[in-house]
Design a protein around this motif. Structure first.
Motif, PDB file in Angstrom:
ATOM      1  N   GLU A   2       0.464  -0.889  -0.040  1.00 39.54           N
ATOM      2  CA  GLU A   2       0.171   0.265  -0.157  1.00 39.54           C
ATOM      3  C   GLU A   2       1.051   1.074   0.148  1.00 39.54           C
ATOM      4  OE1 GLU A   2      -3.957   1.945  -0.351  1.00 39.54           O
ATOM      5  OE2 GLU A   2      -2.904  -0.007  -0.142  1.00 39.54           O
ATOM      6  N   GLY A   3       2.025   0.902   1.140  1.00 40.57           N
ATOM      7  CA  GLY A   3       2.925   2.949   0.431  1.00 40.57           C
ATOM      8  C   GLY A   3       3.766   2.839  -0.363  1.00 40.57           C
ATOM      9  N   MET A   4       3.637   1.567  -1.795  1.00 41.36           N
ATOM     10  CA  MET A   4       4.601   1.668  -2.252  1.00 41.36           C
ATOM     11  C   MET A   4       3.594   1.894  -3.477  1.00 41.36           C
ATOM     12  SD  MET A   4       7.766   0.851  -1.795  1.00 41.36           S
ATOM     13  CE  MET A   4       8.035   0.555  -4.246  1.00 41.36           C
ATOM     14  N   LYS A   5       2.405   2.964  -3.274  1.00 39.03           N
ATOM     15  CA  LYS A   5       1.296   2.866  -5.140  1.00 39.03           C
ATOM     16  C   LYS A   5       1.761   4.230  -4.522  1.00 39.03           C
ATOM     17  CE  LYS A   5      -2.227  -0.307  -4.321  1.00 39.03           C
ATOM     18  NZ  LYS A   5      -3.566  -0.427  -4.565  1.00 39.03           N
ATOM     19  N   PRO A   6       2.191   4.898  -3.861  1.00 36.75           N
ATOM     20  CA  PRO A   6       2.341   6.974  -4.601  1.00 36.75           C
ATOM     21  C   PRO A   6       3.172   6.538  -5.294  1.00 36.75           C
ATOM     22  CG  PRO A   6       1.718   6.767  -2.435  1.00 36.75           C
ATOM     23  CD  PRO A   6       1.947   5.674  -2.444  1.00 36.75           C
ATOM     24  N   ALA A   7       4.324   5.662  -4.800  1.00 36.52           N
ATOM     25  CA  ALA A   7       5.481   6.472  -5.763  1.00 36.52           C
ATOM     26  C   ALA A   7       5.441   5.604  -6.704  1.00 36.52           C
ATOM     27  CB  ALA A   7       7.122   5.365  -4.907  1.00 36.52           C
ATOM     28  N   ILE A   8       4.620   4.731  -7.161  1.00 34.00           N
ATOM     29  CA  ILE A   8       4.513   4.329  -8.060  1.00 34.00           C
ATOM     30  C   ILE A   8       4.184   5.109  -9.416  1.00 34.00           C
ATOM     31  CG2 ILE A   8       3.495   1.739  -9.656  1.00 34.00           C
ATOM     32  CD1 ILE A   8       4.259   0.040  -7.425  1.00 34.00           C
ATOM     33  N   ALA A   9       3.265   5.741  -8.656  1.00 34.13           N
ATOM     34  CA  ALA A   9       2.350   6.380  -9.217  1.00 34.13           C
ATOM     35  C   ALA A   9       2.859   7.546  -9.652  1.00 34.13           C
ATOM     36  CB  ALA A   9       0.848   6.965  -8.491  1.00 34.13           C
ATOM     37  N   VAL A  10       3.825   8.349  -8.902  1.00 32.50           N
ATOM     38  CA  VAL A  10       4.027   9.394  -9.794  1.00 32.50           C
ATOM     39  C   VAL A  10       5.765   8.760 -10.954  1.00 32.50           C
ATOM     40  CG1 VAL A  10       6.716  11.071  -8.500  1.00 32.50           C
ATOM     41  CG2 VAL A  10       4.698  10.831  -7.364  1.00 32.50           C
ATOM     42  N   GLN A  11       6.386   7.605  -9.937  1.00 33.31           N
ATOM     43  CA  GLN A  11       7.133   7.009 -11.192  1.00 33.31           C
ATOM     44  C   GLN A  11       6.734   7.078 -12.668  1.00 33.31           C
ATOM     45  OE1 GLN A  11      10.770   7.147 -10.570  1.00 33.31           O
ATOM     46  NE2 GLN A  11      10.975   6.918 -13.167  1.00 33.31           N
ATOM     47  N   SER A  12       5.265   6.328 -12.920  1.00 38.17           N
ATOM     48  CA  SER A  12       4.559   6.162 -14.044  1.00 38.17           C
ATOM     49  C   SER A  12       3.604   7.446 -14.537  1.00 38.17           C
ATOM     50  CB  SER A  12       3.373   5.976 -13.266  1.00 38.17           C
ATOM     51  OG  SER A  12       3.490   4.276 -12.966  1.00 38.17           O
ATOM     52  N   ILE A  13       4.038   8.637 -13.635  1.00 35.37           N
ATOM     53  CA  ILE A  13       3.916   9.861 -14.277  1.00 35.37           C
ATOM     54  C   ILE A  13       5.316  10.395 -14.996  1.00 35.37           C
ATOM     55  CG2 ILE A  13       3.529  12.281 -13.627  1.00 35.37           C
ATOM     56  CD1 ILE A  13       1.466  11.922 -11.791  1.00 35.37           C
ATOM     57  N   PHE A  14       6.554  10.258 -14.366  1.00 36.84           N
ATOM     58  CA  PHE A  14       7.110  11.241 -14.843  1.00 36.84           C
ATOM     59  C   PHE A  14       7.891   9.740 -15.658  1.00 36.84           C
ATOM     60  CE2 PHE A  14       9.139  12.115 -10.400  1.00 36.84           C
ATOM     61  CZ  PHE A  14       7.922  13.734 -11.130  1.00 36.84           C
ATOM     62  N   VAL A  15       7.191   9.026 -16.073  1.00 34.85           N
ATOM     63  CA  VAL A  15       7.725   7.816 -17.405  1.00 34.85           C
ATOM     64  C   VAL A  15       7.173   8.277 -18.533  1.00 34.85           C
ATOM     65  CG1 VAL A  15       8.459   5.694 -18.188  1.00 34.85           C
ATOM     66  CG2 VAL A  15       8.828   5.755 -16.435  1.00 34.85           C
ATOM     67  N   PHE A  16       5.801   8.543 -17.973  1.00 36.86           N
ATOM     68  CA  PHE A  16       4.711   8.911 -19.198  1.00 36.86           C
ATOM     69  C   PHE A  16       5.585  10.349 -19.732  1.00 36.86           C
ATOM     70  CE2 PHE A  16       0.885  10.920 -20.908  1.00 36.86           C
ATOM     71  CZ  PHE A  16       0.476   9.956 -22.123  1.00 36.86           C
ATOM     72  N   VAL A  17       5.839  11.404 -19.074  1.00 44.75           N
ATOM     73  CA  VAL A  17       5.966  12.365 -19.709  1.00 44.75           C
ATOM     74  C   VAL A  17       7.384  12.363 -20.286  1.00 44.75           C
ATOM     75  CG1 VAL A  17       6.300  14.683 -18.744  1.00 44.75           C
ATOM     76  CG2 VAL A  17       4.773  14.090 -17.649  1.00 44.75           C
ATOM     77  N   GLY A  18       7.598  11.489 -20.045  1.00 46.28           N
ATOM     78  CA  GLY A  18       9.450  11.456 -20.913  1.00 46.28           C
ATOM     79  C   GLY A  18       9.112  11.015 -21.886  1.00 46.28           C
ATOM     80  N   ALA A  19       8.332   9.958 -22.015  1.00 48.35           N
ATOM     81  CA  ALA A  19       8.141   8.852 -23.270  1.00 48.35           C
ATOM     82  C   ALA A  19       7.146  10.229 -24.350  1.00 48.35           C
ATOM     83  CB  ALA A  19       7.254   7.629 -23.283  1.00 48.35           C
ATOM     84  N   TRP A  20       6.581  10.908 -23.962  1.00 48.93           N
ATOM     85  CA  TRP A  20       5.517  11.231 -24.918  1.00 48.93           C
ATOM     86  C   TRP A  20       5.964  12.801 -25.502  1.00 48.93           C
ATOM     87  CZ3 TRP A  20       1.011  10.810 -26.977  1.00 48.93           C
ATOM     88  CH2 TRP A  20       0.159  12.153 -27.361  1.00 48.93           C
ATOM     89  N   ASN A  21       6.642  13.323 -24.532  1.00 50.77           N
ATOM     90  CA  ASN A  21       7.144  14.453 -25.142  1.00 50.77           C
ATOM     91  C   ASN A  21       9.170  14.301 -26.066  1.00 50.77           C
ATOM     92  OD1 ASN A  21       5.587  16.863 -24.292  1.00 50.77           O
ATOM     93  ND2 ASN A  21       6.758  16.540 -21.726  1.00 50.77           N
TER      94      ASN A  21
END
Length: 91
Positions: A2-21
């Protein structure tokens, strides 16, 4: 877990933005105008003709480029907010 979900969500956002841009690799590989990615298309519109420069097209393409990023952030923000508030609540 449960404590890992925020970290995974933030990392997912960073990876998506990096790939998208991503600009460099698609600019090197793609040579067809109808298969250009959004960042490459924005750069092409900005550098097409300096004297006949239409900022409205560039701004519309920037809006189109931002919409998926905002959608991904809105979908994952509940996990980030839950992670921030997880440590502040006392029982």
């Amino acid at each position: 877990m449960e404590g890992m979900k925020p970290a995974i969500a933030v990392q997912s956002i960073f990876v998506f933005v990096g790939a998208w841009n991503n600009y460099f690799i698609p600019a090197l590989i793609i040579d067809s105008k109808d298969k250009m990615t959004v960042p490459v298309l924005i750069a092409t519109l900005r550098g097409a003709d300096f004297m006949n420069f239409d900022m409205a097209k560039v701004y519309m393409m920037i809006v189109v480029a931002i919409i998926p990023i905002v959608i991904v952030y809105l979908l994952l923000s509940k996990y980030i907010i839950a992670g921030v508030t997880l440590g502040t609540v006392k029982e």
